[in-house]
Write a protein that holds these residues in place. Structure first.
Motif, short mmCIF file in Angstrom:
data_model
loop_
_atom_site.label_atom_id
_atom_site.label_comp_id
_atom_site.label_asym_id
_atom_site.label_seq_id
_atom_site.Cartn_x
_atom_site.Cartn_y
_atom_site.Cartn_z
N LEU A 1 47.50 44.18 41.93
CA LEU A 1 48.72 43.92 42.70
C LEU A 1 48.54 44.23 44.18
CD1 LEU A 1 51.45 45.33 40.27
CD2 LEU A 1 50.50 43.01 40.40
N SER A 2 47.32 44.45 44.60
CA SER A 2 47.04 44.78 46.00
C SER A 2 47.39 43.61 46.92
CB SER A 2 45.56 45.11 46.17
OG SER A 2 45.17 46.20 45.35
N PRO A 3 47.75 43.90 48.16
CA PRO A 3 47.95 42.82 49.14
C PRO A 3 46.62 42.15 49.47
CG PRO A 3 48.06 44.97 50.22
CD PRO A 3 47.97 45.24 48.75
N GLU A 4 46.69 40.93 49.92
CA GLU A 4 45.47 40.26 50.37
C GLU A 4 45.03 40.85 51.71
OE1 GLU A 4 43.83 38.59 48.51
OE2 GLU A 4 44.99 37.21 47.29
N PRO A 5 43.71 40.89 51.99
CA PRO A 5 42.62 40.29 51.23
C PRO A 5 42.05 41.19 50.13
CG PRO A 5 41.74 41.16 53.26
CD PRO A 5 43.23 41.43 53.30
N ALA A 6 42.60 42.41 49.97
CA ALA A 6 42.05 43.33 48.96
C ALA A 6 42.12 42.73 47.56
CB ALA A 6 42.77 44.67 49.02
N ARG A 7 43.23 42.06 47.24
CA ARG A 7 43.37 41.51 45.89
C ARG A 7 42.26 40.51 45.60
NH1 ARG A 7 48.36 40.12 46.17
NH2 ARG A 7 48.33 37.85 46.30
N ALA A 8 41.93 39.67 46.55
CA ALA A 8 40.85 38.70 46.34
C ALA A 8 39.52 39.42 46.09
CB ALA A 8 40.73 37.77 47.54
N ARG A 9 39.29 40.53 46.80
CA ARG A 9 38.04 41.26 46.60
C ARG A 9 38.00 41.90 45.22
NH1 ARG A 9 38.77 42.68 52.22
NH2 ARG A 9 39.68 44.68 51.65
N VAL A 10 39.16 42.36 44.73
CA VAL A 10 39.22 42.91 43.37
C VAL A 10 38.78 41.87 42.35
CG1 VAL A 10 40.83 43.65 41.56
CG2 VAL A 10 40.97 44.66 43.85
N PHE A 11 39.32 40.68 42.44
CA PHE A 11 38.97 39.65 41.47
C PHE A 11 37.54 39.13 41.67
CE2 PHE A 11 43.68 39.32 41.06
CZ PHE A 11 43.74 39.71 39.74
N GLU A 12 37.03 39.21 42.90
CA GLU A 12 35.63 38.88 43.12
C GLU A 12 34.72 39.88 42.40
OE1 GLU A 12 35.19 38.88 47.32
OE2 GLU A 12 36.30 37.00 47.60
N GLU A 13 35.07 41.17 42.47
CA GLU A 13 34.29 42.19 41.76
C GLU A 13 34.36 41.96 40.24
OE1 GLU A 13 32.28 44.31 42.91
OE2 GLU A 13 32.82 44.59 45.02
N LEU A 14 35.54 41.63 39.74
CA LEU A 14 35.68 41.39 38.31
C LEU A 14 34.91 40.14 37.90
CD1 LEU A 14 36.88 42.11 35.60
CD2 LEU A 14 39.05 41.09 36.32
N GLN A 15 34.95 39.11 38.72
CA GLN A 15 34.20 37.89 38.43
C GLN A 15 32.71 38.16 38.40
OE1 GLN A 15 35.75 34.35 38.28
NE2 GLN A 15 33.94 34.54 36.99
N ARG A 16 32.23 38.95 39.34
CA ARG A 16 30.81 39.28 39.40
C ARG A 16 30.39 40.06 38.15
NH1 ARG A 16 31.07 41.74 43.92
NH2 ARG A 16 30.73 39.85 45.14
N PHE A 17 31.23 40.97 37.71
CA PHE A 17 30.95 41.76 36.51
C PHE A 17 30.88 40.85 35.27
CE2 PHE A 17 32.89 44.09 32.88
CZ PHE A 17 31.92 45.06 32.69
N LEU A 18 31.85 39.94 35.13
CA LEU A 18 31.84 39.04 33.99
C LEU A 18 30.57 38.17 33.99
CD1 LEU A 18 35.55 37.77 33.84
CD2 LEU A 18 34.50 39.63 32.54
N SER A 19 30.21 37.66 35.16
CA SER A 19 29.05 36.79 35.24
C SER A 19 27.76 37.54 34.93
CB SER A 19 28.95 36.17 36.63
OG SER A 19 30.10 35.38 36.91
#
Length: 312
Positions: free
Chosen positions: A290-308
Motif C-alpha cells: 500500500l506504499s505510495p509510488e514510486p515505492a509501491r512499484a519497487r515493492v512489486f519489482e522485488e516480488l517479481q524478481r523473487f518469483l522469476s
C-alpha cells in the motif's frame, strides 16, 4: 460445500464461509476470498492479513492475477468479514488457534492447485511461518510483508513491561492493556483521512482495536519460537520499509514503517528459513503493498524478481 457468493469488494471477487469449532464466545467462522486468474491455472497464492486488518488490498491481488495465479485471502476468525457481534474483535489466546482455518483454507485451495505460494502481512507474517513449520508444509514460495516477528518497543517495555504483561496474560488473559494509538497510520492509508485507499473503517478502525494480555502473551510466545529458529521449507522473501519512523511525523507517515522496527525484523528473519531473501524498500509503508509510488512499484519489482528467480 455452499456455492461462493459475490464478495463485498464486488466482482470478480467471491467469498465462502469456513465453519470452525465454536469457542467460549460461541459460533466461529473464517472467510475465504477468491479471485480467479484470467486463464485456468494450477498456481495459487493464499494471503493472511495482519492485526486490525482484513483483505482489501486489491492492488496485491492484481499483481498475482497478472502473474497467472488464482488469488485467495483468508479473513481469520474475529477479523473483518469473519467478525461476529458476540465476539471480541481480533482476539485469540494462542496463535495455534488459527491453524484450524489455515488448514481448511489450504485444503480448499489445494483441491485445484499444486503450485502454492503463501503471502502474509505483519501479525499474519508471524502466524504463517509457525503454521508452515508445525504442519511440515512445503511451498513454492513465501512472501512476508513486514512480518511482526520481533517486538517493537523501547528497552523498558521489552525488559520490564512485557514480562509483566506476559505473566498477566497467563492468569487474566482478558485484561485490556492500555495503550496510545495516534491513528497516524490510518491517516497514511485511508483516502478519507489523507491516504489513497478505500476500506471499511468499521472493520479496520482508525485507532485500532483494544489489545488484551492473553493476546500479547500469544504474540510473545510466537516470537520466542522465531527466536529459537524455524525450518520453513520454501524460498522466503521478506520485504519491509528501509526505515522505521514516527507516527507523529507527517513525512514518516508517508515514507516509512511507523508500526514495527524494521531493523529488528531484518535480524530475526534469518531464523525463519535456510533460503531467505530480504529487500528493504526506501519510502515503503508498514504494509508495503500500500506504499505510495514510486515505492509501491519497487515493492512489486522485488516480488517479481523473487518469483522469476526462485518460485516460477
Amino acid at each position: 460445500m455452499p456455492e461462493p457468493e459475490t464478495d463485498l469488494l464486488g466482482a470478480p471477487y467471491t467469498r465462502e464461509t469456513l465453519q470452525l469449532r465454536p469457542d467460549a464466545e460461541g459460533e466461529v467462522v473464517a472467510t475465504l476470498v477468491h479471485r480467479r486468474a484470467e486463464a485456468p491455472t494450477r498456481k495459487a497464492v493464499l494471503h493472511v492479513h495482519g492485526f486490525c486488518d482484513y483483505f482489501f488490498q486489491t492492488v496485491a491481488a492484481d499483481f498475482w492475477v497478472r502473474n497467472g495465479y488464482d488469488f485467495y485471502a483468508v479473513d481469520l476468525r474475529k477479523y473483518g468479514r469473519s467478525l461476529r457481534a458476540h465476539q471480541t474483535p481480533n482476539y485469540v489466546g494462542d496463535l495455534r488457534t488459527y491453524y484450524e482455518e489455515l488448514d481448511l483454507a489450504l485444503e480448499r485451495v489445494g483441491q485445484d492447485h499444486d503450485h502454492l505460494v503463501f503471502s502474509a502481512h505483519s501479525t499474519g507474517g508471524l502466524t504463517l511461518p509457525l503454521w508452515l513449520h508445525d504442519r511440515g508444509h512445503s511451498a513454492a514460495g513465501v512472501f512476508l510483508n513486514a512480518p511482526w516477528i520481533d517486538m517493537h518497543a523501547d528497552a523498558f517495555t521489552r525488559l520490564l513491561a512485557m514480562p509483566a504483561i506476559h505473566r498477566l496474560g497467563r492468569v487474566k488473559p482478558m485484561r485490556e492493556i492500555p495503550r496510545s494509538v495516534s491513528g497516524g497510520y490510518a491517516r497514511s492509508l485511508h483516502r478519507d483521512l489523507g491516504g489513497e485507499w478505500d476500506y471499511d473503517l468499521a472493520l479496520k478502525p482508525e485507532r485500532s482495536w483494544p489489545v488484551y494480555a492473553g493476546w500479547i502473551r500469544a504474540i510473545r510466545l510466537g516470537q520466542a519460537r522465531i527466536e529459537r529458529g524455524l525450518e520453513v521449507d520454501a524460498p522466503v522473501l521478506m520485504i519491509s520499509s528501509a526505515r522505521t519512523g514516527s507516527p507523529d511525523d507527517d513525512h514518516d507517515l508517508r515514507s516509512s514503517d511507523v508500526v514495527l522496527d524494521v531493523d529488528r525484523m531484518r535480524r530475526s528473519a534469518a531464523r525463519l528459513s535456510r533460503h531467505l531473501t530480504i529487500a528493504q524498500v526506501e519510502g515503503a509503508l508498514h504494509d508495503v503493498t500500500l506504499s505510495p509510488e514510486p515505492a509501491r512499484a519497487r515493492v512489486f519489482e522485488e516480488l517479481q524478481r523473487f518469483l522469476s528467480a526462485y518460485v516460477d
